[in-house]
Design an enzyme around this catalytic site. Structure first.
Site, PDB file in Angstrom:
ATOM      1  N   ASN A   1       0.801  -1.219   0.000  1.00 57.94           N
ATOM      2  CA  ASN A   1       0.000   0.000   0.000  1.00 57.94           C
ATOM      3  C   ASN A   1       0.838   1.275   0.000  1.00 57.94           C
ATOM      4  O   ASN A   1       0.363   2.316  -0.414  1.00 57.94           O
ATOM      5  CB  ASN A   1      -0.958   0.008   1.193  1.00 57.94           C
TER       6      ASN A   1
ATOM      7  N   GLN B   1      -4.964  -3.450  -1.735  1.00 58.24           N
ATOM      8  CA  GLN B   1      -4.432  -2.349  -2.519  1.00 58.24           C
ATOM      9  C   GLN B   1      -4.397  -2.689  -4.013  1.00 58.24           C
ATOM     10  O   GLN B   1      -4.489  -1.821  -4.855  1.00 58.24           O
ATOM     11  CB  GLN B   1      -3.024  -2.016  -2.016  1.00 58.24           C
TER      12      GLN B   1
ATOM     13  N   ALA C   1     -13.791  -2.572   0.175  1.00 54.32           N
ATOM     14  CA  ALA C   1     -14.571  -1.791  -0.799  1.00 54.32           C
ATOM     15  C   ALA C   1     -14.015  -0.392  -1.037  1.00 54.32           C
ATOM     16  O   ALA C   1     -13.992   0.099  -2.162  1.00 54.32           O
ATOM     17  CB  ALA C   1     -16.026  -1.693  -0.333  1.00 54.32           C
TER      18      ALA C   1
ATOM     19  N   CYS D   1      -1.446   7.124  11.163  1.00 47.54           N
ATOM     20  CA  CYS D   1      -2.013   6.395  12.300  1.00 47.54           C
ATOM     21  C   CYS D   1      -3.271   7.123  12.752  1.00 47.54           C
ATOM     22  O   CYS D   1      -3.603   8.185  12.236  1.00 47.54           O
ATOM     23  CB  CYS D   1      -1.000   6.193  13.405  1.00 47.54           C
TER      24      CYS D   1
HETATM   25  N1  PLP Z   1      -4.431  -3.950   3.722  1.00 48.80           N
HETATM   26  C1  PLP Z   1      -3.923  -3.012   2.921  1.00 48.80           C
HETATM   27  C2  PLP Z   1      -2.828  -3.370   1.967  1.00 48.80           C
HETATM   28  C3  PLP Z   1      -4.438  -1.706   2.959  1.00 48.80           C
HETATM   29  O1  PLP Z   1      -3.931  -0.768   2.149  1.00 48.80           O
HETATM   30  C4  PLP Z   1      -5.484  -1.403   3.863  1.00 48.80           C
HETATM   31  C5  PLP Z   1      -6.029  -0.051   3.973  1.00 48.80           C
HETATM   32  O2  PLP Z   1      -5.364   0.924   3.813  1.00 48.80           O
HETATM   33  C6  PLP Z   1      -5.981  -2.445   4.681  1.00 48.80           C
HETATM   34  C7  PLP Z   1      -5.432  -3.692   4.581  1.00 48.80           C
HETATM   35  C8  PLP Z   1      -7.078  -2.198   5.653  1.00 48.80           C
HETATM   36  O3  PLP Z   1      -8.308  -2.119   5.005  1.00 48.80           O
HETATM   37  P1  PLP Z   1      -9.535  -1.349   5.681  1.00 48.80           P
HETATM   38  O4  PLP Z   1      -9.164   0.111   5.660  1.00 48.80           O
HETATM   39  O5  PLP Z   1     -10.716  -1.661   4.823  1.00 48.80           O
HETATM   40  O6  PLP Z   1      -9.685  -1.877   7.068  1.00 48.80           O
END
Ligand code: PLP
Length: 356
Positions: free
Chosen positions: A128, A158, A179, A303
């Site tokens: 991400n 991502q 989503a 954060c």
């Molecule tokens: N995993 C990755 C690679 C992400 O980029 C994110 C969100 O930024 C998440 C998990 C967490 O997803 P959510 O924001 O829907 O909890």
């Protein structure tokens, strides 16, 4: 989604007509999502409250479901890394496999960390922060050659908008999708769970989702998620062309006008991501100035307090803290093209020049 926030308010777990209508809508959403990712059965889709919850269910649920050790990579999202730390605190053996200077994990290194006692391997499809793409199918193949009972999880949160993410033979047993990363609503997502995989739930209660995720369904969110998934899958090639043109033009123009350094330039990256360092300029200062100029960017990991924490992803790549403190991340999305990439580069290079 709108009718499900109004007149179609039914709780799908009820038995009256309004409830049945809601139940039918989530089952239709499940079928449409399953078809979009090539899942064998609709019930392989478990609705969750987003990507974080899907990751927790995948990692914790598989380690507890068929007890064994856990293997992951150093650049995972905190939703995976903190789940792994939790498992370590309660006595599970965990291995966190390092990455190279470009943020890539070696499939051999992951396979070397696996043995007959491994329950789950979790490796993200793409990062991400940097957008770096991991060889997940190769990882799955190699780890299964060591232990064919190991469950393979990938966090595709991502990547889903730009890369093909397919369930089925040779692919991961568990796939997390959220989503809001693909134009859908916040607070909803799903975990693909290959038929036959036994997960221990992490949310206990009334037994919804075949006991795998209790709690009243977010019906409007699930309906929105299904539409977002279908649009993302149908629009992927167009997305890659247009968004890739935006990102490439942005980086190209910045290279001509500033002494920008592109993080992981040599690695396979998502077309949406530009992770950049402007030597001599602090990320915080740049972000504030960019915000004034109408450009939304990010640094480190955002954060909950809004403060910038040093990125564990850059640290894992061996980036020193000075370079990390000068690095920021831009992401492009649907609606961008070469022209918006050029426009963004003009604004960013102007601000960088001002601060130099
Ligand atoms: N995993 C990755 C690679 C992400 O980029 C994110 C969100 O930024 C998440 C998990 C967490 O997803 P959510 O924001 O829907 O909890």
């Amino acid at each position: 989604m709108a009718p499900y926030l109004g007149e179609r308010f039914g709780n799908p777990s009820g038995i009256h007509a309004t409830a049945r209508q809601a139940k039918n809508s989530i089952e239709e959403a499940r079928e449409r999502i399953a078809a979009s990712i090539g899942a064998a059965k609709p019930l392989e889709i478990v609705f969750t409250g987003g990507g974080t919850e899907a990751d927790n269910l995948a990692v914790t649920g598989s380690a507890i479901g068929a007890p064994g050790s856990v293997v992951t990579t150093a650049v995972e999202h905190p939703a995976v890394l903190e789940s792994v730390r939790f498992l370590s605190r309660v006595g599970y053996d965990v291995t966190v496999v390092p990455v190279d200077h470009a943020g890539r994990v070696s499939p051999d290194a992951v396979a070397n960390a696996v043995d007959s006692g491994t329950a789950v391997v979790s490796a993200m499809t793409a990062n991400n922060e940097t957008g770096v793409i991991q060889p997940v199918v190769e990882i799955a193949r190699l780890v299964r050659s060591v232990n064919d009972r190991v469950l393979v999880h990938t966090d595709a949160v991502q990547a889903f908008g730009s890369l093909p993410v397919a369930a089925g033979r040779g692919g991961p047993d568990l796939i997390s999708v959220s989503a809001h990363k693909i134009g859908g609503p916040q607070g909803v997502g799903f975990l693909y769970v290959r038929d036959g995989v036994q997960l221990e739930p992490v949310i206990h209660g009334g037994g919804q989702e075949l006991g795998r995720r209790s709690g009243t369904h977010n019906v409007a969110g699930i309906v929105g998620l299904a539409v977002a998934v279908e649009l993302a899958v149908a629009g992927r090639s167009d997305y890659r062309v247009r968004v890739g043109a935006a990102r490439d033009r942005f980086e190209q123009d910045l290279r001509l006008r500033t002494n920008v350094k592109v993080t992981a330039a040599g690695a396979d990256r998502l077309v949406s991501h530009a992770h950049l360092r402007f030597p001599g300029i602090k990320a915080e200062t740049l972000l504030v100035r960019l915000d004034f100029a109408g450009v939304a960017a990010a640094a480190g990991a955002a954060c909950h307090s809004g403060a910038i924490q040093e990125s564990h992803v850059l640290a894992a790549m061996g980036v020193d803290s000075r370079a990390a403190s000068e690095s920021i991340r831009f992401s492009f999305g649907r609606g961008d093209d070469a022209a918006t990439g050029a426009e963004a580069a003009t604004i960013v290079s102007g601000v960088v020049e001002d601060l130099s």
